[in-house]
Design a protein around this motif. Sequence first.
Motif, PDB file in Angstrom:
ATOM      1  N   THR A 233       0.936  -1.141   0.054  1.00  0.00           N
ATOM      2  CA  THR A 233       0.117   0.148   0.008  1.00  0.00           C
ATOM      3  C   THR A 233       0.719   1.101   0.012  1.00  0.00           C
ATOM      4  OG1 THR A 233      -1.937  -1.124   1.328  1.00  0.00           O
ATOM      5  CG2 THR A 233      -1.787   1.206   1.449  1.00  0.00           C
ATOM      6  N   VAL A 234       0.576   2.253  -0.888  1.00  0.00           N
ATOM      7  CA  VAL A 234       1.475   3.497  -0.979  1.00  0.00           C
ATOM      8  C   VAL A 234       0.344   4.610  -0.813  1.00  0.00           C
ATOM      9  CG1 VAL A 234       1.457   3.342  -3.587  1.00  0.00           C
ATOM     10  CG2 VAL A 234       3.203   4.317  -2.406  1.00  0.00           C
ATOM     11  N   PHE A 235       1.057   5.779  -0.349  1.00  0.00           N
ATOM     12  CA  PHE A 235       0.334   7.067  -0.192  1.00  0.00           C
ATOM     13  C   PHE A 235       0.282   7.486  -1.887  1.00  0.00           C
ATOM     14  CE2 PHE A 235       1.614   7.620   3.938  1.00  0.00           C
ATOM     15  CZ  PHE A 235       0.548   8.071   4.749  1.00  0.00           C
ATOM     16  N   LYS A 236      -1.023   7.829  -2.121  1.00  0.00           N
ATOM     17  CA  LYS A 236      -1.408   8.297  -3.648  1.00  0.00           C
ATOM     18  C   LYS A 236      -0.486   9.194  -4.090  1.00  0.00           C
ATOM     19  CE  LYS A 236      -6.298   7.996  -3.441  1.00  0.00           C
ATOM     20  NZ  LYS A 236      -7.602   8.661  -3.516  1.00  0.00           N
ATOM     21  N   SER A 237       0.180   9.982  -3.156  1.00  0.00           N
ATOM     22  CA  SER A 237       1.059  11.357  -3.875  1.00  0.00           C
ATOM     23  C   SER A 237       2.606  10.944  -3.664  1.00  0.00           C
ATOM     24  CB  SER A 237       0.673  12.392  -3.085  1.00  0.00           C
ATOM     25  OG  SER A 237       0.839  12.218  -1.657  1.00  0.00           O
TER      26      SER A 237
ATOM     27  N   TYR B  97       6.785   1.497  -8.403  1.00  0.00           N
ATOM     28  CA  TYR B  97       6.172   0.170  -8.213  1.00  0.00           C
ATOM     29  C   TYR B  97       5.401  -0.262  -9.561  1.00  0.00           C
ATOM     30  CZ  TYR B  97       6.617   1.006  -3.469  1.00  0.00           C
ATOM     31  OH  TYR B  97       7.296   1.380  -2.152  1.00  0.00           O
ATOM     32  N   LEU B  98       4.843   0.916 -10.414  1.00  0.00           N
ATOM     33  CA  LEU B  98       4.114   0.650 -11.615  1.00  0.00           C
ATOM     34  C   LEU B  98       5.220   0.280 -12.561  1.00  0.00           C
ATOM     35  CD1 LEU B  98       1.771   3.593 -11.732  1.00  0.00           C
ATOM     36  CD2 LEU B  98       1.090   1.316 -11.558  1.00  0.00           C
ATOM     37  N   ARG B  99       6.395   0.750 -12.703  1.00  0.00           N
ATOM     38  CA  ARG B  99       7.519   0.261 -13.470  1.00  0.00           C
ATOM     39  C   ARG B  99       7.934  -1.176 -13.188  1.00  0.00           C
ATOM     40  NH1 ARG B  99      10.014   5.078 -12.128  1.00  0.00           N
ATOM     41  NH2 ARG B  99      11.666   4.047 -11.092  1.00  0.00           N
ATOM     42  N   LYS B 100       7.866  -1.648 -11.974  1.00  0.00           N
ATOM     43  CA  LYS B 100       8.227  -2.903 -11.632  1.00  0.00           C
ATOM     44  C   LYS B 100       7.077  -3.924 -11.702  1.00  0.00           C
ATOM     45  CE  LYS B 100      12.505  -1.763 -10.969  1.00  0.00           C
ATOM     46  NZ  LYS B 100      13.393  -2.285 -11.945  1.00  0.00           N
ATOM     47  N   GLY B 101       5.937  -3.684 -12.369  1.00  0.00           N
ATOM     48  CA  GLY B 101       4.906  -4.637 -12.773  1.00  0.00           C
ATOM     49  C   GLY B 101       3.927  -4.620 -11.855  1.00  0.00           C
ATOM     50  N   PHE B 102       3.678  -3.792 -10.656  1.00  0.00           N
ATOM     51  CA  PHE B 102       2.624  -3.789  -9.687  1.00  0.00           C
ATOM     52  C   PHE B 102       1.485  -2.990 -10.428  1.00  0.00           C
ATOM     53  CE2 PHE B 102       6.129  -4.119  -6.826  1.00  0.00           C
ATOM     54  CZ  PHE B 102       5.702  -5.032  -5.777  1.00  0.00           C
ATOM     55  N   VAL B 103       0.427  -3.655 -10.074  1.00  0.00           N
ATOM     56  CA  VAL B 103      -0.952  -3.042 -10.684  1.00  0.00           C
ATOM     57  C   VAL B 103      -1.676  -2.608  -9.528  1.00  0.00           C
ATOM     58  CG1 VAL B 103      -2.912  -3.657 -11.915  1.00  0.00           C
ATOM     59  CG2 VAL B 103      -0.651  -4.882 -12.588  1.00  0.00           C
ATOM     60  N   GLU B 104      -2.422  -1.380  -9.753  1.00  0.00           N
ATOM     61  CA  GLU B 104      -3.246  -0.693  -8.975  1.00  0.00           C
ATOM     62  C   GLU B 104      -4.609  -1.518  -8.679  1.00  0.00           C
ATOM     63  OE1 GLU B 104      -3.481   3.429  -9.862  1.00  0.00           O
ATOM     64  OE2 GLU B 104      -1.371   3.668  -9.374  1.00  0.00           O
ATOM     65  N   GLN B 105      -4.902  -2.013  -7.360  1.00  0.00           N
ATOM     66  CA  GLN B 105      -5.914  -2.742  -6.957  1.00  0.00           C
ATOM     67  C   GLN B 105      -7.165  -2.252  -6.511  1.00  0.00           C
ATOM     68  OE1 GLN B 105      -6.130  -6.315  -7.556  1.00  0.00           O
ATOM     69  NE2 GLN B 105      -4.473  -5.446  -9.028  1.00  0.00           N
ATOM     70  N   GLY B 106      -6.910  -0.924  -6.019  1.00  0.00           N
ATOM     71  CA  GLY B 106      -7.769  -0.280  -5.522  1.00  0.00           C
ATOM     72  C   GLY B 106      -7.316   1.077  -4.580  1.00  0.00           C
ATOM     73  N   GLU B 107      -8.312   1.920  -4.229  1.00  0.00           N
ATOM     74  CA  GLU B 107      -7.777   3.122  -3.342  1.00  0.00           C
ATOM     75  C   GLU B 107      -8.904   3.367  -2.206  1.00  0.00           C
ATOM     76  OE1 GLU B 107      -7.806   6.466  -5.872  1.00  0.00           O
ATOM     77  OE2 GLU B 107      -6.380   5.684  -7.390  1.00  0.00           O
ATOM     78  N   GLU B 108      -8.073   3.882  -1.335  1.00  0.00           N
ATOM     79  CA  GLU B 108      -8.809   4.292  -0.202  1.00  0.00           C
ATOM     80  C   GLU B 108      -8.582   5.993  -0.101  1.00  0.00           C
ATOM     81  OE1 GLU B 108      -7.517   2.325   3.085  1.00  0.00           O
ATOM     82  OE2 GLU B 108      -7.719   0.438   2.124  1.00  0.00           O
ATOM     83  N   GLU B 109      -9.144   6.492   0.966  1.00  0.00           N
ATOM     84  CA  GLU B 109      -8.864   8.132   0.874  1.00  0.00           C
ATOM     85  C   GLU B 109      -7.584   8.520   0.453  1.00  0.00           C
ATOM     86  OE1 GLU B 109     -10.428   9.959   4.529  1.00  0.00           O
ATOM     87  OE2 GLU B 109     -11.883   8.508   4.815  1.00  0.00           O
ATOM     88  N   CYS B 110      -6.413   8.041   1.148  1.00  0.00           N
ATOM     89  CA  CYS B 110      -5.017   8.399   0.663  1.00  0.00           C
ATOM     90  C   CYS B 110      -4.109   7.484   0.295  1.00  0.00           C
ATOM     91  CB  CYS B 110      -4.550   9.381   1.730  1.00  0.00           C
ATOM     92  SG  CYS B 110      -4.782   8.431   3.474  1.00  0.00           S
ATOM     93  N   PHE B 111      -4.674   6.221   0.048  1.00  0.00           N
ATOM     94  CA  PHE B 111      -3.863   4.933  -0.183  1.00  0.00           C
ATOM     95  C   PHE B 111      -4.218   4.470  -1.723  1.00  0.00           C
ATOM     96  CE2 PHE B 111      -3.622   5.108   4.478  1.00  0.00           C
ATOM     97  CZ  PHE B 111      -2.570   5.212   4.845  1.00  0.00           C
ATOM     98  N   VAL B 112      -3.163   3.756  -2.230  1.00  0.00           N
ATOM     99  CA  VAL B 112      -3.491   3.076  -3.289  1.00  0.00           C
ATOM    100  C   VAL B 112      -3.004   1.334  -2.963  1.00  0.00           C
ATOM    101  CG1 VAL B 112      -2.789   2.380  -5.674  1.00  0.00           C
ATOM    102  CG2 VAL B 112      -3.170   4.710  -4.754  1.00  0.00           C
ATOM    103  N   ARG B 113      -3.801   0.414  -3.158  1.00  0.00           N
ATOM    104  CA  ARG B 113      -3.275  -0.936  -2.758  1.00  0.00           C
ATOM    105  C   ARG B 113      -2.791  -1.506  -4.239  1.00  0.00           C
ATOM    106  NH1 ARG B 113      -8.246  -0.531  -1.005  1.00  0.00           N
ATOM    107  NH2 ARG B 113      -9.137  -2.018  -2.581  1.00  0.00           N
ATOM    108  N   MET B 114      -1.718  -1.856  -4.122  1.00  0.00           N
ATOM    109  CA  MET B 114      -1.011  -2.495  -5.573  1.00  0.00           C
ATOM    110  C   MET B 114      -0.519  -4.082  -5.346  1.00  0.00           C
ATOM    111  SD  MET B 114       1.522   0.693  -6.266  1.00  0.00           S
ATOM    112  CE  MET B 114       1.463   0.662  -8.130  1.00  0.00           C
ATOM    113  N   GLN B 115      -0.518  -4.587  -6.182  1.00  0.00           N
ATOM    114  CA  GLN B 115       0.053  -6.280  -6.074  1.00  0.00           C
ATOM    115  C   GLN B 115       0.554  -6.443  -7.225  1.00  0.00           C
ATOM    116  OE1 GLN B 115      -3.124  -8.732  -5.185  1.00  0.00           O
ATOM    117  NE2 GLN B 115      -3.587  -9.256  -7.151  1.00  0.00           N
TER     118      GLN B 115
END
Length: 143
Positions: free
Chosen positions: A110-114, A121-139
């Motif tokens: 999980t990473v802060f949106k900003s 993480y995106l360059r390394k193949g992680f895909v965004e799975q969902g967002e909360e108020e200030c976080f993005v869940r990635m896997q």
Amino acid sequence: MNLKLVPASAEHLPFARDLTRSGMLRYYCQYDLLWLDEAFDQAWDWREQWLVTAGEQHLGFCSLSQDSRALYIRELHIVQDARGRGIGSWVLQELDTWAVRRRLPLLRLTVFKSNPARALYLRKGFVEQGEEECFVRMQRTSY
């Protein structure tokens, strides 16, 4: 650079806490969250803690947990002077290897949106799975 992940002990807690706080405090302020040293310290006891080292030098640390499907990267921080040199990418590759060895098909975080690390993480193949108020869940799938 001879990078290694070595187990962190209780004596490394202040280093890890200070590194995390210094790297994350701006996001806590941005999203009106409260940083608590006590919360970090409590998590220290139930997570796997690893130092990122080059020889005797501590370049960062990561904190992990897992369930039956995924290795969770709870924290990944590199000291300011060592950023931009591929160390974070190296840690991600090592953790991918660990996930494979542990027969875990996924790496999650999980990473802060900003947080600019989101682009790494995106360059390394992680895909965004969902967002909360200030976080993005990635896997990503471990290779």
